[in-house]
Motif scaffolding. Sequence first.
Motif, PDB file in Angstrom:
ATOM      1  N   SER A 260      53.789 -11.223  49.981  1.00  0.00           N
ATOM      2  CA  SER A 260      52.967 -10.947  51.411  1.00  0.00           C
ATOM      3  C   SER A 260      51.459 -10.509  51.221  1.00  0.00           C
ATOM      4  O   SER A 260      50.646  -9.801  50.507  1.00  0.00           O
ATOM      5  N   ASP A 261      50.675 -10.653  51.972  1.00  0.00           N
ATOM      6  CA  ASP A 261      49.002 -10.855  51.991  1.00  0.00           C
ATOM      7  C   ASP A 261      48.316 -10.957  50.443  1.00  0.00           C
ATOM      8  O   ASP A 261      47.924  -9.404  49.915  1.00  0.00           O
ATOM      9  N   PHE A 262      48.539 -12.301  50.210  1.00  0.00           N
ATOM     10  CA  PHE A 262      47.856 -11.791  48.981  1.00  0.00           C
ATOM     11  C   PHE A 262      46.212 -12.391  49.384  1.00  0.00           C
ATOM     12  O   PHE A 262      46.511 -13.704  49.238  1.00  0.00           O
ATOM     13  N   GLU A 263      45.824 -11.886  49.278  1.00  0.00           N
ATOM     14  CA  GLU A 263      44.065 -11.898  49.505  1.00  0.00           C
ATOM     15  C   GLU A 263      43.563 -13.095  48.130  1.00  0.00           C
ATOM     16  O   GLU A 263      43.586 -11.947  47.246  1.00  0.00           O
ATOM     17  N   ILE A 264      42.967 -13.939  48.915  1.00  0.00           N
ATOM     18  CA  ILE A 264      42.154 -14.511  47.948  1.00  0.00           C
ATOM     19  C   ILE A 264      40.885 -15.660  48.721  1.00  0.00           C
ATOM     20  O   ILE A 264      40.879 -14.973  50.111  1.00  0.00           O
ATOM     21  N   ALA A 265      39.938 -15.447  48.004  1.00  0.00           N
ATOM     22  CA  ALA A 265      38.922 -16.898  48.094  1.00  0.00           C
ATOM     23  C   ALA A 265      38.762 -17.823  48.190  1.00  0.00           C
ATOM     24  O   ALA A 265      38.721 -17.928  46.340  1.00  0.00           O
ATOM     25  N   VAL A 266      38.496 -18.971  48.716  1.00  0.00           N
ATOM     26  CA  VAL A 266      38.658 -20.433  48.636  1.00  0.00           C
ATOM     27  C   VAL A 266      37.536 -21.039  48.795  1.00  0.00           C
ATOM     28  O   VAL A 266      36.722 -20.877  49.300  1.00  0.00           O
ATOM     29  N   GLN A 267      36.787 -21.339  47.523  1.00  0.00           N
ATOM     30  CA  GLN A 267      35.571 -22.133  47.940  1.00  0.00           C
ATOM     31  C   GLN A 267      35.663 -23.732  47.750  1.00  0.00           C
ATOM     32  O   GLN A 267      36.694 -24.838  47.428  1.00  0.00           O
ATOM     33  N   THR A 268      35.627 -24.120  49.208  1.00  0.00           N
ATOM     34  CA  THR A 268      35.552 -25.835  49.541  1.00  0.00           C
ATOM     35  C   THR A 268      34.723 -26.189  48.989  1.00  0.00           C
ATOM     36  O   THR A 268      34.044 -25.847  48.525  1.00  0.00           O
ATOM     37  N   PRO A 269      34.326 -27.515  49.348  1.00  0.00           N
ATOM     38  CA  PRO A 269      34.173 -28.614  48.895  1.00  0.00           C
ATOM     39  C   PRO A 269      32.966 -28.608  49.451  1.00  0.00           C
ATOM     40  O   PRO A 269      32.113 -29.378  48.465  1.00  0.00           O
ATOM     41  N   LEU A 270      32.661 -28.217  50.048  1.00  0.00           N
ATOM     42  CA  LEU A 270      31.569 -27.530  51.060  1.00  0.00           C
ATOM     43  C   LEU A 270      30.870 -27.022  50.362  1.00  0.00           C
ATOM     44  O   LEU A 270      29.175 -25.963  51.277  1.00  0.00           O
ATOM     45  N   ASN A 271      31.139 -25.851  49.476  1.00  0.00           N
ATOM     46  CA  ASN A 271      30.741 -25.267  48.835  1.00  0.00           C
ATOM     47  C   ASN A 271      30.872 -23.408  49.381  1.00  0.00           C
ATOM     48  O   ASN A 271      29.246 -23.212  49.185  1.00  0.00           O
ATOM     49  N   LYS A 272      31.138 -23.671  50.114  1.00  0.00           N
ATOM     50  CA  LYS A 272      31.689 -21.987  51.721  1.00  0.00           C
ATOM     51  C   LYS A 272      33.016 -21.373  51.152  1.00  0.00           C
ATOM     52  O   LYS A 272      33.798 -21.955  50.652  1.00  0.00           O
ATOM     53  N   LYS A 273      32.525 -20.640  51.416  1.00  0.00           N
ATOM     54  CA  LYS A 273      33.632 -18.719  49.934  1.00  0.00           C
ATOM     55  C   LYS A 273      34.638 -18.495  52.014  1.00  0.00           C
ATOM     56  O   LYS A 273      34.161 -18.465  53.027  1.00  0.00           O
ATOM     57  N   VAL A 274      36.117 -19.382  51.780  1.00  0.00           N
ATOM     58  CA  VAL A 274      36.808 -19.095  52.705  1.00  0.00           C
ATOM     59  C   VAL A 274      37.599 -18.131  52.408  1.00  0.00           C
ATOM     60  O   VAL A 274      38.266 -18.205  51.548  1.00  0.00           O
ATOM     61  N   PHE A 275      38.248 -16.753  52.937  1.00  0.00           N
ATOM     62  CA  PHE A 275      38.749 -15.383  52.259  1.00  0.00           C
ATOM     63  C   PHE A 275      40.141 -15.871  53.035  1.00  0.00           C
ATOM     64  O   PHE A 275      39.690 -16.203  54.430  1.00  0.00           O
ATOM     65  N   CYS A 276      41.652 -16.468  52.042  1.00  0.00           N
ATOM     66  CA  CYS A 276      42.234 -16.150  53.196  1.00  0.00           C
ATOM     67  C   CYS A 276      43.814 -15.062  52.756  1.00  0.00           C
ATOM     68  O   CYS A 276      43.847 -14.881  51.228  1.00  0.00           O
ATOM     69  N   SER A 277      44.022 -15.229  52.425  1.00  0.00           N
ATOM     70  CA  SER A 277      45.706 -13.941  53.348  1.00  0.00           C
ATOM     71  C   SER A 277      46.777 -15.204  53.052  1.00  0.00           C
ATOM     72  O   SER A 277      47.862 -15.751  53.508  1.00  0.00           O
ATOM     73  N   VAL A 278      47.681 -15.047  51.697  1.00  0.00           N
ATOM     74  CA  VAL A 278      49.115 -15.681  52.154  1.00  0.00           C
ATOM     75  C   VAL A 278      50.210 -14.810  51.356  1.00  0.00           C
ATOM     76  O   VAL A 278      50.534 -13.913  50.987  1.00  0.00           O
ATOM     77  N   SER A 279      50.802 -15.593  52.068  1.00  0.00           N
ATOM     78  CA  SER A 279      51.925 -15.119  51.787  1.00  0.00           C
ATOM     79  C   SER A 279      53.610 -16.867  51.615  1.00  0.00           C
ATOM     80  O   SER A 279      53.495 -17.750  52.382  1.00  0.00           O
TER      81      SER A 279
END
Length: 439
Positions: free
Chosen positions: A220-239
């Motif tokens: 639950s709430d495993f936090e990661i940062a995803v680098q998008t194809p547009l080189n934008k960093k999106v922070f996510c919480s993964v369960s």
Amino acid sequence: MEKELHIENNEKEQTILNLVEDDKVLNQLIKGKLVKAGYKCDSFYTGKDYIEYIENCQELPTLLLVDYNLPDMNAPEIINQLNALKKGIPFVVLTGHGDQKIAVDMMKRGAIDYFIKEQGFLDLLPSLINQAVNRLKVTRQLADSQIALRKSEEKYRTIFENISDIFFELDESGIILEISPSVETAFNFIRKQVINQSLFFDDKILQQFLSIVQEKKIVSDFEIAVQTPLNKKVFCSVSAQVMISNEDASPRIVGIMRDITERKHAEIAIKESKEKYKQLNAEMAKQKLELEIEKRKTEKLLLNILPAKIAEELIQKGFAQPQYYKQVSVLFADIEGFSHIVRDFSPIELVEKLDEYFYEFDEIIEKFKIEKIKTIGDCYMCAAGIPVRNQSNPIEIVIAGLQIQQAIEKLKHKSLSKKHTPFELRLGIHTGEIVAGVV
């Protein structure tokens, strides 16, 4: 058995049968058999009568038994008219002879079954009707289940396609088996291109995520940062959690990713604000300490140049209230011919010489608790009876003056021994009323 029979009879009472048979004798025999078996049955002799009845009927029958050949119309024509009226009624066809072609045609039109009016037909009819009703019941339940399933699929498909969070399904190695369309709006990935590809985490983070899920079966709430194809960093919480289907023994990892970029930016801003606040507090503490040191220096300076009582009043109030004293003795002293003597000394020598003399004066008046007022050049001024009032101040100031004269004599001999010009002191004392204050 009695309980089962009771339930069966209740079901029969709720089952409404319609019979269309032109043979009046057979019509009544069939109706009698069905009523005796526990069914409610309404019978008709012509297709026209039945259609007119159905047009005004509020509650449609459970099952229609219709003779294939009637004087005014046949079974297919009756079924066509019922369909035209949008009165779809399940039906069974009664026929006088076993015609396979007729049977196939009527089954195509939706007949549940067809019964041949042969010898022993009436005895078997209740059982045949019971089978038909049960088959109809099962068919309806199956249809209802299919409708419910379809609605459920549509509902979850709508949710799946419109959910802002990202639903995903992975195999054990992290390969994407399914992912919701929201991956395109959230991360700018093309959905079709990421399916059957490794989950778009950093390799090290992905292995860490898979390791936790496989070990604990849920995360639950495993936090990661995803680098998008547009080189934008999106922070996510993964369960996610491990799921095993009955149909497929291989485990699947099913989960949801939620965009927490705004929350993360807020947390970073709060952290930075706390750090700035901490630095500001440290700076304020440092400034406070420096102010405290300066304050102590100021207080010490005030205590050096003013009486302790006056200095404390200045520190506490910021001003000193002028005080009236009825009897105070003041001593004035200066060096005779000082303006001419200074020519014989350098500035440094002169300051050192004055310091030597005034130091002796300070030592003497301190013994008698006489307050030093000021020194200006060669002038020295002190007062007894302030700030602490007493009646003995004239005596104390006179004794102090005499001791100052004695000190001057010693200093004169010392100067002459060094071949320096000695100082001659003039000294005066006055006792009387004064008003004292800090200007």
